[in-house]
Design a protein around this motif. Structure first.
Motif, PDB file in Angstrom:
ATOM      1  N   LYS A   1       0.756  -1.200   0.183  1.00 34.24           N
ATOM      2  CA  LYS A   1      -0.057  -0.092   0.013  1.00 34.24           C
ATOM      3  C   LYS A   1       0.662   1.190   0.184  1.00 34.24           C
ATOM      4  CE  LYS A   1      -3.464   2.391   2.688  1.00 34.24           C
ATOM      5  NZ  LYS A   1      -4.216   2.259   4.163  1.00 34.24           N
ATOM      6  N   TYR A   2       1.954   1.242   0.912  1.00 30.50           N
ATOM      7  CA  TYR A   2       2.761   2.178   0.831  1.00 30.50           C
ATOM      8  C   TYR A   2       3.547   2.528  -0.679  1.00 30.50           C
ATOM      9  CZ  TYR A   2       2.138   2.382   6.043  1.00 30.50           C
ATOM     10  OH  TYR A   2       1.462   2.308   7.336  1.00 30.50           O
ATOM     11  N   ARG A   3       3.914   1.500  -0.882  1.00 30.73           N
ATOM     12  CA  ARG A   3       4.739   1.633  -2.277  1.00 30.73           C
ATOM     13  C   ARG A   3       3.840   2.416  -3.437  1.00 30.73           C
ATOM     14  NH1 ARG A   3       5.491  -3.607  -3.687  1.00 30.73           N
ATOM     15  NH2 ARG A   3       7.242  -3.849  -2.073  1.00 30.73           N
ATOM     16  N   SER A   4       2.447   1.941  -3.443  1.00 30.27           N
ATOM     17  CA  SER A   4       1.678   2.470  -4.218  1.00 30.27           C
ATOM     18  C   SER A   4       1.458   3.933  -4.173  1.00 30.27           C
ATOM     19  CB  SER A   4       0.223   1.706  -4.241  1.00 30.27           C
ATOM     20  OG  SER A   4      -0.836   2.307  -5.077  1.00 30.27           O
ATOM     21  N   THR A   5       1.343   4.117  -2.819  1.00 32.42           N
ATOM     22  CA  THR A   5       1.096   5.746  -2.508  1.00 32.42           C
ATOM     23  C   THR A   5       2.391   6.610  -2.998  1.00 32.42           C
ATOM     24  OG1 THR A   5      -0.156   5.110  -0.402  1.00 32.42           O
ATOM     25  CG2 THR A   5       0.726   7.362  -0.637  1.00 32.42           C
ATOM     26  N   VAL A   6       3.488   5.849  -2.592  1.00 35.94           N
ATOM     27  CA  VAL A   6       4.727   6.732  -3.044  1.00 35.94           C
ATOM     28  C   VAL A   6       4.524   6.851  -4.611  1.00 35.94           C
ATOM     29  CG1 VAL A   6       7.220   6.801  -3.135  1.00 35.94           C
ATOM     30  CG2 VAL A   6       6.050   6.027  -0.862  1.00 35.94           C
ATOM     31  N   ASP A   7       4.506   5.774  -5.335  1.00 28.80           N
ATOM     32  CA  ASP A   7       4.641   5.912  -6.887  1.00 28.80           C
ATOM     33  C   ASP A   7       3.671   6.613  -7.319  1.00 28.80           C
ATOM     34  OD1 ASP A   7       6.696   4.044  -6.456  1.00 28.80           O
ATOM     35  OD2 ASP A   7       5.468   2.423  -7.263  1.00 28.80           O
ATOM     36  N   THR A   8       2.525   6.764  -6.655  1.00 32.95           N
ATOM     37  CA  THR A   8       1.396   7.711  -7.261  1.00 32.95           C
ATOM     38  C   THR A   8       1.806   9.164  -7.114  1.00 32.95           C
ATOM     39  OG1 THR A   8      -0.289   5.959  -6.975  1.00 32.95           O
ATOM     40  CG2 THR A   8      -0.772   8.204  -7.308  1.00 32.95           C
ATOM     41  N   ILE A   9       2.176   9.363  -5.860  1.00 30.38           N
ATOM     42  CA  ILE A   9       2.513  10.855  -5.456  1.00 30.38           C
ATOM     43  C   ILE A   9       3.844  11.331  -6.527  1.00 30.38           C
ATOM     44  CG2 ILE A   9       3.898  12.482  -3.909  1.00 30.38           C
ATOM     45  CD1 ILE A   9       2.233  10.772  -1.673  1.00 30.38           C
ATOM     46  N   VAL A  10       4.699  10.480  -6.793  1.00 26.16           N
ATOM     47  CA  VAL A  10       5.773  10.693  -7.639  1.00 26.16           C
ATOM     48  C   VAL A  10       5.198  10.963  -8.870  1.00 26.16           C
ATOM     49  CG1 VAL A  10       7.880   9.990  -8.758  1.00 26.16           C
ATOM     50  CG2 VAL A  10       7.549   9.574  -6.231  1.00 26.16           C
ATOM     51  N   TRP A  11       4.345  10.236  -9.314  1.00 21.41           N
ATOM     52  CA  TRP A  11       3.701  10.298 -10.703  1.00 21.41           C
ATOM     53  C   TRP A  11       2.970  11.525 -10.857  1.00 21.41           C
ATOM     54  CZ3 TRP A  11      -0.954  10.435 -13.120  1.00 21.41           C
ATOM     55  CH2 TRP A  11      -1.083  10.170 -14.465  1.00 21.41           C
TER      56      TRP A  11
END
Length: 640
Positions: free
Chosen positions: A285-295
């Motif tokens: 979940k945290y990885r998805s959050t970080v990747d999305t914010i970067v995107w």
């Protein structure tokens, strides 16, 4: 002759005739406490609808008159001689079905932001369309959504959150997209039309400290452009992504406001983010959050701070985000590296590595920073590659800030006993092209590395000291350097000489000529008075004996006399003579404070071959008076 009725029409007619005998309309459902719901009436129920583990004892007519789905199910149950109907997959379960049943009985149904999506999806499942009856439930719910929910900021967010449990039907019915668009439109509205104020459940501004006795928890103040960012933090990352994309597409809000929204979401949704860590939890979940914010990060420079980008990079490393996300962050950080602090750059090394910090990533960031001033290659329409000179993007001020930043970073990572010399040197050399007026920061970093790595070889000691320009050391740094037992003799001699040059220049006297021994040092010829049995290069990179110190004093005294005192006597200028004497006195003080030489221009180089370099403290707060009165080699000067 009346037309023949179909089976379904006969059921409806019979149900209607029975239901009309009720006389009065029921106003609520009742329960017996055993997962049984029923309508209190004089007329016995004629159908049982089982939804999940709840049984509803109802009447056919009100249900069949408004639901095409129940018409089909009842027709099937009649063929099977059964009065039970099974509904197992209705969206919203028994609660949503009961709302639909109440509507069929013309009971009052209370809709709000928390249950309207369930009611809409259940009504769709039951087929409560206008083709069955005018003013049916689907129509009523749609009117409520458009006239009430989508007009309210808070309700729109609540409804959007509830759509997730109703997927995929809520998506097919466009409830999700309508909610997203409603939220995005309101976020982009002119702040003059926003009715909003700070309250005591929000973070107060400094002036809102509650000292006013009339303070009631609410202050009227201009509405900020990012008034909406905290409310959107309630959304899960997939919905949040779609809302931000919608807002960006409208092109109304600035990239700084978008950046502030992403920052607020990161701090809310990533536990430990403010400290540059991610606490244990759902890594996926945290990885998805970080990747999305970067995107979602705006492409414009300065949309978010460099400190935030570095925290995001640390989070991306911890949750093992993909290379694409990390590379994007490295590029963005490199474009505004001058804003960073040393603490921001201290990225922990991956597990399994001996070193404490990830220096390789910092090197990539510095490379991106420096690339802004390099030539760019573009491909023309004729597929010919031509080089064009880009105007320098970097200012001298930003370059100097980065050079000082890296010097301070090197001083910090030098404390790591497992830091390889090559990484230290390579990073320092990357910013060597940036001219800076003083090398005190670099000297401090080199001294710290020598202190924490006493076992490095003479060649390594020489390599790291070559990074520093002795001419660019301040007086305080020179005072520290001539007492620094970790420095090679070559460096100490250079510091002494250049300090003498500086004293001469400041006093107005002519620049002294290099004596033969110092000329040999700078030119690389070290055959002055040394024994042929010793290795001159090693001698220069070691320390001197007491006997050789005497020779050094003699050569430096000759330098001062030939350039200072002698010149004054020849010209008969008493004032200049007194200034030079003062300079000579200062140099004597420097020499007296340095009692560690073991190899210099004497024939006793072999005696110092095995002498080691002791440690002194790092540069930072040297006391010149203490330095002058230091009687012993074992005395330490606390200057770090």
């Amino acid at each position: 002759m009346s037309p023949k009725l179909t089976g379904r029409e006969e059921d409806l007619l019979l149900a209607n005739m029975k239901f009309m005998k009720l006389g009065s309309k029921p106003d609520t459902f009742q329960s017996d406490g055993n997962n049984v719901r029923y309508v209190a009436s004089e007329l016995a129920t004629d159908i049982t609808v089982i939804v999940g583990d709840v049984k509803f004892y109802l009447h056919k007519f009100p249900l069949l008159s408004k639901s095409s789905c129940l018409q089909k199910l009842v027709a099937s149950s009649n063929e099977e001689k059964s009065d039970e109907v099974q509904i197992s997959d209705i969206p919203g379960g028994p609660v949503a079905f009961e709302m639909c049943a109440k509507f069929c009985y013309a009971m009052t149904v209370t809709l709000n932001a928390y249950n309207v999506v369930a009611a809409r999806c259940a009504a769709e499942y039951l087929g409560m369309h206008e083709t069955i009856e005018k003013g049916n439930l689907i129509y009523k719910v749609d009117v409520f959504l458009n006239s009430s929910i989508f007009r309210s900021w808070k309700d729109s967010i609540i409804v959007l959150q509830t759509t997730k449990s109703m997927l995929p039907l809520s998506e097919e019915l466009k409830v999700v997209s309508l909610c997203i668009d409603a939220v995005a439109i309101k976020a982009c509205v002119d702040v003059s039309n926003v009715d909003w104020s700070y309250t005591y459940n929000r973070r107060k501004l400094p002036e809102e400290n509650g000292n006013d006795p009339n303070y009631n928890g609410v202050r009227s103040r201009p509405v900020p452009k990012d008034w909406w960012v905290e409310d959107l933090c309630e959304l899960e990352i997939d919905l949040y992504k779609r809302v931000i994309m919608n807002i960006k597409t409208k092109g109304i809000l600035s990239h700084e406001v978008i950046g502030e929204a992403l920052k607020a979401y990161s701090y809310r949704r990533l536990p430990g983010f403010s400290k540059g860590v991610i606490h244990s939890g759902d890594v996926v979940k945290y990885r998805s959050t970080v990747d999305t914010i970067v995107w979602l990060l705006p492409a414009e420079k300065g949309s978010v701070s460099c400190s935030f980008l570095l925290k995001l990079l640390k989070a991306a490393i911890i949750v093992d985000s993909g290379e694409t996300a990390r590379e994007q962050l490295v590029r963005s950080i490199g474009q505004q590296l001058e804003e960073a602090s040393v603490n921001d750059l201290l990225i922990r090394a991956p597990e399994g590595e001996d070193a404490l910090y990830d220096v390789d990533t910092v090197q990539k960031i510095v490379k991106e920073f420096l690339m802004q001033d390099q030539n760019a290659e573009i491909e023309s329409d004729e597929n010919e590659v031509q080089e064009i000179q880009r105007p320098g993007i970097l200012t001298d001020a930003s370059k100097l800030m980065v050079a000082k930043l890296i010097d301070a970073y090197l001083a910090e990572i030098a404390k790591d006993p497992n830091l390889p010399l090559s990484k230290f040197v390579n990073l320092a050399e990357m910013v060597s092209c940036i001219s800076r007026p003083a090398h005190d920061g670099l000297y401090r970093a080199i001294d710290m590395y020598l202190k924490e790595h006493p076992g490095i070889s003479k060649s390594e000691r020489k390599r790291i000291c070559k990074l520093m320009d002795c001419k660019k050391l301040s007086v305080d740094a020179c005072m520290h350097a001539v007492q620094n037992e970790r420095l090679p003799l070559r460096v100490v001699v250079q510091v002494l000489f250049f300090e003498q040059v500086r004293v001469a220049a400041s006093s107005g006297s002519s620049t002294p000529d290099l004596p033969k021994g110092l000329k040999d040092l700078n030119s690389g010829s070290h055959g002055s008075s040394r024994s042929a049995a010793t290795n001159p290069e090693e001698d220069w990179d070691a320390v001197a004996t007491a006997e050789e110190l005497k020779a050094l004093k003699g050569e430096l005294a000759a330098l001062r006399l030939s350039n200072g005192v002698g010149g004054s006597e020849r010209n008969g200028v008493d004032g200049r003579n007194s200034v030079d004497k003062a300079a000579i006195s200062k140099m004597k003080g420097l020499l007296k404070s340095k009692r560690i030489f073991t190899k210099i221009w004497s024939s006793k180089g072999a005696q110092g071959e095995n002498s080691g370099s002791d440690s002194s403290e790092s540069l930072g707060s040297a006391n010149p008076e203490e330095a002058k009165s230091t009687p012993s080699r074992n005395r330490r000067h606390s200057v770090s």
